[in-house]
Design an enzyme around this catalytic site. Structure first.
Site, PDB file in Angstrom:
ATOM      1  N   GLU A 185       0.815  -1.219   0.000  1.00  0.00           N
ATOM      2  CA  GLU A 185       0.000   0.000   0.000  1.00  0.00           C
ATOM      3  C   GLU A 185       0.851   1.272   0.000  1.00  0.00           C
ATOM      4  O   GLU A 185       0.538   2.232  -0.717  1.00  0.00           O
ATOM      5  CB  GLU A 185      -0.964   0.010   1.187  1.00  0.00           C
ATOM      6  CG  GLU A 185      -2.161  -0.920   1.028  1.00  0.00           C
ATOM      7  CD  GLU A 185      -1.874  -2.371   1.382  1.00  0.00           C
ATOM      8  OE1 GLU A 185      -0.725  -2.680   1.785  1.00  0.00           O
ATOM      9  OE2 GLU A 185      -2.787  -3.205   1.251  1.00  0.00           O
TER      10      GLU A 185
ATOM     11  N   HIS B  32     -10.639  -4.926  10.152  1.00  0.00           N
ATOM     12  CA  HIS B  32     -11.272  -4.770   8.837  1.00  0.00           C
ATOM     13  C   HIS B  32     -12.600  -4.014   8.935  1.00  0.00           C
ATOM     14  O   HIS B  32     -13.473  -4.201   8.092  1.00  0.00           O
ATOM     15  CB  HIS B  32     -11.547  -6.130   8.194  1.00  0.00           C
ATOM     16  CG  HIS B  32     -10.383  -6.751   7.473  1.00  0.00           C
ATOM     17  ND1 HIS B  32      -9.172  -6.997   8.078  1.00  0.00           N
ATOM     18  CD2 HIS B  32     -10.234  -7.179   6.188  1.00  0.00           C
ATOM     19  CE1 HIS B  32      -8.347  -7.574   7.203  1.00  0.00           C
ATOM     20  NE2 HIS B  32      -8.960  -7.695   6.051  1.00  0.00           N
TER      21      HIS B  32
HETATM   22  C1  LIG Z   1      -2.372  -4.505   4.427  1.00  0.00           C
HETATM   23  C2  LIG Z   1      -3.386  -5.397   3.802  1.00  0.00           C
HETATM   24  N1  LIG Z   1      -3.615  -5.296   2.489  1.00  0.00           N
HETATM   25  C3  LIG Z   1      -4.524  -6.092   1.899  1.00  0.00           C
HETATM   26  C4  LIG Z   1      -5.244  -7.006   2.631  1.00  0.00           C
HETATM   27  C5  LIG Z   1      -6.312  -7.872   1.979  1.00  0.00           C
HETATM   28  N2  LIG Z   1      -5.839  -9.250   1.912  1.00  0.00           N
HETATM   29  C6  LIG Z   1      -6.138 -10.152   2.854  1.00  0.00           C
HETATM   30  S1  LIG Z   1      -5.369 -11.614   2.612  1.00  0.00           S
HETATM   31  C7  LIG Z   1      -4.659 -11.039   1.184  1.00  0.00           C
HETATM   32  C8  LIG Z   1      -3.773 -11.931   0.377  1.00  0.00           C
HETATM   33  C9  LIG Z   1      -2.605 -12.391   1.197  1.00  0.00           C
HETATM   34  O1  LIG Z   1      -1.837 -13.231   0.430  1.00  0.00           O
HETATM   35  P1  LIG Z   1      -0.709 -14.110   1.069  1.00  0.00           P
HETATM   36  O2  LIG Z   1       0.167 -13.236   1.911  1.00  0.00           O
HETATM   37  O3  LIG Z   1      -0.059 -14.864  -0.003  1.00  0.00           O
HETATM   38  O4  LIG Z   1      -1.462 -15.075   2.089  1.00  0.00           O
HETATM   39  P2  LIG Z   1      -2.521 -16.233   1.725  1.00  0.00           P
HETATM   40  O5  LIG Z   1      -3.870 -15.597   1.712  1.00  0.00           O
HETATM   41  O6  LIG Z   1      -2.140 -16.804   0.425  1.00  0.00           O
HETATM   42  O7  LIG Z   1      -2.396 -17.178   2.851  1.00  0.00           O
HETATM   43  C10 LIG Z   1      -5.015  -9.728   0.933  1.00  0.00           C
HETATM   44  C11 LIG Z   1      -4.568  -8.925  -0.209  1.00  0.00           C
HETATM   45  C12 LIG Z   1      -4.976  -7.061   4.010  1.00  0.00           C
HETATM   46  N3  LIG Z   1      -5.652  -7.893   4.814  1.00  0.00           N
HETATM   47  N4  LIG Z   1      -4.040  -6.267   4.563  1.00  0.00           N
END
Ligand SMILES: Cc1ncc(C[n+]2csc(CCOP(=O)(O)OP(=O)(O)O)c2C)c(N)n1
Ligand SMILES: Cc1ncc(C[n+]2csc(CCOP(=O)(O)OP(=O)(O)O)c2C)c(N)n1
Ligand SMILES: [Mg+2]
Ligand SMILES: [Mg+2]
Lengths: 356, 332, 356, 332
Positions: C90, C159
């Protein structure tokens, strides 16, 4: 300390106690030192707080005494494990400090300029302030942070912020704003001993100020304000450096026959609703003075509390004297105009009381 | 040497201008004519000069608290810069920015920035504009930042973004060995910061940042890559600041004399002079003429600054917004 | 649109114009689309806004239509250069958006959940909001950001934030809070066309709401509020989703003979001081309703402005109905209690008017 | 194989418990018994199991939105977890945290965290406590995070800090190929995320995250290094989530069937079963007994959650602070 007894600006019990005239910055450093001696789980973290390292011996040099000399001499006394120098990674090391607080230590973080809070903002808001609540009360975050706020030193837009209202907005975080050597000793000690995260905002303009400080160990209860001056005609509410502006304004008002009461809030979150209401109930007029920008600020909050809970005592509109809704300009004249000056307070009071 | 005469003259003028600007600025600061804190960059003339030698006004650079050298190399007017530091209405930012916020958008200079690391993604954004508009060949983004800034997460985010989006960006890390008093050997967990570039899918090059020709060559390659649409490059320019962190800092408290001497011996201006005279590319007389012109320019800059008016009191409320006519003047 | 003429909740000039009943989310998407067609310098940036990519063809899949389906179909129409999918960075991509805005584009950033603002906070405050001022007016930052705020969906503490007051505190940043399909169309278009940085806060609870939307192209002037209902006994001030809570409360109050006026602020920075004063001058009583936490909030700010500039019109204390000073809890019952409900407003009004 | 019988049993129990917990939790979610969003981790059982097999309650882990597996491997009670997801007073966080905020400080579990990347420095801080107290040998910090989180600046800051301070930290990157719908090949500018470790002065190891034995071995080495005071290690565990990003997501919209099948064929539980039976380390009967016990545990967890009371209405105002007795109840 209950506010209603507090007739001495230092608070009750401080009449005639032994003490000295000391400089704000020295009191700050001595209080850090005392707390580190008192509790070996207390340690400091921040950029440049060891002031460089010797290339050959790897020993800390304490070249600067830390930012604003706040930690001068401490690294020699406590060593680099307890005076932990950090790379320029505010989010990372504030997060690490939170992690250490969650696991048994009592970190104290020097964030240097208050403006840099923004870089670590997520860690502060999402982790430090929320952990206890969202984990159902099973943990605590005994973290203290401090940084230097305020305009007046030619540091321009990105090194002169006073947006403590944004911190005070955050549930779970406590915010204190000392205004003199006495209050910084009691508030810093209280912050470090408190089991919740506390942010101490330290206006740069206070750093070389001197004032009477009792020798004894004491804390100031978080959430309490104090009277710096008693009066009957109007209440001036100050916080951080504006408490000093309010005192000067009160002096000037006295010369023209207006008897102002001055409150120094000392804590912004939680804050002392009672002292505001008590004073307004007596004076019926209030001017709140704040160097932070005006919108959704602590000045707004105090005004809102008064307009709700002291409404029936009010004789006139609730006034705020604040910085303009703008960043801090570089040019010295503009910068002076930016900060609420005693003259601005006097002018506002005179208008409010129809004394023109 | 494969550098035109005009370019050589420009390089010498630029380096000498930076050097003398910083020295003059410090003099003025100590006389009390600066309104705030200043961070001199003398000693670090080669990186901005060697890099900006490849740029035009359509290219963009982002800068730091130690930004005067970047400004000068990008073509900013030294009088407007001096006036800015003196807080005058004629200053580059009308006296509202000061030393740490000098910018000139007409010259492709996105601004000095006083939050360490914060200007890095701005240069990425400028490169994004170029790619969006299909003008990568004439508009790249260069981000200048220090060894200290390399510890900021936003650098890594920016590198990843630039690589994923294949943007025309140069990450120009001026490693002067120190962040305030903190040595890079303490704060940086890599021996060469450039070694991190590979993990972000881009070349990382270590360059002698005291040698403007070395910088020029490395930057030339990186910028050519960027203009050709081949994506970002990371340059680590090993350099040194002669003065303290800011005007009032005494670096002898945390730096060894031998170390300072080592870099003084590699002085970029002396090295340039020795090289071009030895290779008979420029004469001593030519060099002197440039120096003289710069000396006069500095006198003019100070005079301009000193004689300039203060900003209008109303400037306090101007330019918070463009489209918002009702300033909130402090609710007094 | 001047507020005093606005007798129609849509604003003047919208009586009998052609239009349709539409869903908030569809209006949102259609407005983005229209602005992208209107100006080819407008592009979108955010995580998952292309909804994945095919491994072989590298083509975007639009699997989700972006977070909350806000960008559904747009990547097929405009391609991945104008619907720019971003890694989870971000600070980095908001910074890049600012950089692109400084150099001639008009980025629109989807920050997904409002809570994630904290991660990009420094870029927003130190760069987006300050660039124009600190560089002496030589540049502009035509950046729009949006994100989903609010409790009510079981997303818990990290959230569900509504801390838009912190954004409204920041000089240089504009903040708008649509409350229905009509206002989101006009405010989003205005935000994208505005040359200052604008943050549009979109309460999750609004996303599937339907309402009348004129077919024509229109913008709502930033900084203006509107009357959702005219009344004489008390002013209810809403913003974002609480405007809906206020309308429901007004319905309930009508049943017991209390005639409430409802204001929807629409913009939080700048905001419409005039409409607040005008309404309170008529009703003499005011309740401000806000889902943000109370301290140094927009509720405080509106209260402070009223206590200053409409003081002489007030018959009773200025009341705020807000979220408690706490993070958002997970449990549904607690979460419902967290959000200001129409019943809370009704109870407060009855107490205020002595109608118990 | 150099793993004790008890450990093998623990590993199988743990993996099967994670698998069945997620499946049961999804069932309950679709029945409407969860109060919020949930992110299942079935398919990803090997990383938490292989890593936590080396940890005790004195070691600390940080976790993510996809945290149930980490919780279970760190010894949290599945009934208290299920009750938490159901928002009950008996839940791990009294119903105030939900799926994305399950924590148990008595078990060395610093909490699931719903801000991507935000928990990483917390594990660094836990390691700092260990070093400060001189108990690195019995207390290390493990940070679990995803491929998506690798783009967050705070990871890089944390890696640099851990390396500069030489802290006992394991960076455990569970690369499941996706961040929501976004593939890692799009968002990550390195072919192996672990390749970035070197630039931060620490080993980076790519591990088959579908094979619990491979994870166990790599983690054993990394944790031994940490306990010996040799500093941090980065592990990239290539793994896969069987379900969508969250309970209601259909991953078929953005993943190919062949790819899904490839990982199903490498199922960590089946792989474990095949290995231990082939090497005659555990019998089919033993395995079945474990599975049966876990099935019963899940029935008990659901029953416990369903029969548990709601939190008290006053819980809304509790625990905002410890030392602050005057909650601000919404100024109503
Ligand atoms: C700072 C932030 N940006 C965006 C999100 C929305 N979000 C939640 S999980 C996710 C994907 C995370 O991917 P990864 O780190 O690969 O973990 P996975 O879900 O694959 O376990 C996103 C973009 C968030 N929770 N926090
Ligand atoms: C976010 C942030 N943290 C800390 C500072 C204080 N500060 C100003 S300059 C500086 C050192 C920067 O070092 P480096 O990046 O190497 O640049 P140099 O000063 O050597 O040119 C620091 C810590 C700051 N301005 N911003
Ligand atoms: Mg440096
Ligand atoms: Mg992933």
């Amino acid at each position: 300390m209950t506010t209603s007894q507090a007739n001495n600006p230092l608070g009750p019990g401080y009449d005639g106690v032994p003490g000295k005239e000391l400089r704000f910055r020295d009191v700050f450093r001595d209080t850090l030192r005392a707390e580190m001696i008192r509790d070996e789980d207390v340690f400091l973290m921040g950029e440049d707080i060891s002031g460089g390292f010797d290339k050959d011996t790897k020993e800390p040099l304490d070249a600067w005494g830390g930012p604003f000399a706040a930690t001068k001499g401490l690294v020699q006394e406590f060593g680099p494990e307890r005076i932990r120098d950090a790379p320029i990674s505010e989010a990372g090391f504030v997060g690490a400090a939170i992690g250490s607080a969650l696991t048994g230590l009592r970190p104290v973080v020097d964030l240097m300029y208050f403006d840099f809070v923004t870089v670590a903002f997520d860690q502060l808001l999402s982790n430090a302030a929320k952990s206890r609540y969202m984990f159902g009360g099973q943990t605590r975050v005994p973290l203290t942070l401090f940084a230097r706020s305020g305009a007046g030193t030619g540091h321009a837009a990105q090194h002169s912020e006073s947006f403590y209202s944004m911190l005070a907005h955050i549930p779970g975080l406590k915010v204190v704003v000392p205004s003199d050597p006495y209050s910084v000793k009691g508030l810093l000690a209280a912050a470090i001993r408190d089991d919740d995260p506390v942010f101490l905002v330290n206006d740069k303009k206070l750093i070389n100020l001197t004032g009477f400080v009792p020798d004894e160990d004491y804390v100031i209860e978080l959430g309490k304000g104090r009277y710096l001056r008693r009066g009957t005609d109007v209440t001036l509410v100050g916080m951080s450096y504006t408490s000093i502006a309010c005192q000067k304004a009160a002096d000037q008002l006295a010369e023209i026959g207006i008897d102002a009461e001055v409150i120094d809030m000392m804590s912004l979150s939680p804050f002392d609703e009672d002292i505001l209401i008590e004073s307004v109930a007596k004076t019926h007029n209030v001017v709140i003075v704040d160097e932070d920008t005006p919108r959704a600020s602590m000045a707004s909050e105090f005004a809102a509390v008064i307009a709700d809970k002291a409404f029936d005592h009010l004789d006139a509109p609730v006034k705020r004297v604040t910085a303009p809704h703008s960043p801090v300009p570089y040019n010295r004249d503009l910068e002076i105009a930016y900060m609420p000056q005693p003259e601005d307070v006097v002018r506002t009071v005179r208008k409010l009381l129809g004394h023109e | 040497m494969d550098i035109s005469k005009e370019k050589l003259e420009w390089m010498y003028t630029t380096m000498y201008r930076i050097r003398r600007f910083e020295e003059t600025m410090l003099e003025q600061t100590f006389k009390g004519n600066s309104m705030g804190v200043t961070h001199p960059s003398d000693g670090q003339e080669a990186p901005p000069t060697g890099i900006c030698a490849h740029l035009t006004e359509k290219d963009w650079i982002g800068s730091t608290h130690r930004g005067h050298g970047h400004c000068i190399a990008k073509g900013l007017d030294t009088s407007a810069m001096m006036a800015e530091i003196m807080g005058k209405a004629t200053g580059q930012c009308g006296g509202k920015g000061g030393s740490m916020h000098i910018a000139d958008f007409s010259k492709g200079m996105l601004g000095a920035n006083a939050i360490v690391g914060a200007s890095i993604p701005l240069a990425v954004g400028a490169a994004l504009t170029a790619k969006y508009k299909g003008i990568e060949n004439e508009s790249v983004g260069v981000s200048f930042f220090g060894d200290g800034a390399s510890s900021q997460g936003v650098l890594h985010e920016s590198m990843n973004l630039a690589s994923v989006w294949k943007l025309p960006v140069i990450f120009a890390c001026e490693n002067n060995g120190y962040a305030e008093a903190t040595p890079a050997w303490y704060a940086v967990s890599a021996s060469d910061i450039a070694s991190r570039a590979e993990g972000y899918g881009m070349p990382g090059v270590v360059v002698d940042g005291m040698d403007v020709f070395a910088v020029y060559d490395a930057a030339g390659e990186a910028i050519a890559r960027a203009r050709a649409g081949e994506g970002p490059t990371f340059l680590e320019l090993k350099t040194y600041r002669y003065h303290g962190h800011f005007h009032a800092d005494d670096p002898k408290k945390y730096r060894k004399p031998e170390e300072e001497q080592f870099y003084l011996d590699k002085d970029p201006i002396k090295h340039f002079e020795a090289t071009v005279t030895k290779q008979k590319l420029m004469s001593a007389k030519q060099l002197k003429a440039i120096r003289d012109a710069v000396e006069q320019e500095m006198l003019d800059a100070v005079e301009f600054g000193m004689n300039s008016p203060m900003p209008d009191a109303s400037a306090l409320y101007d330019d918070v917004y463009i489209n918002y006519s009702n300033p909130i003047q402090g609710l007094r």
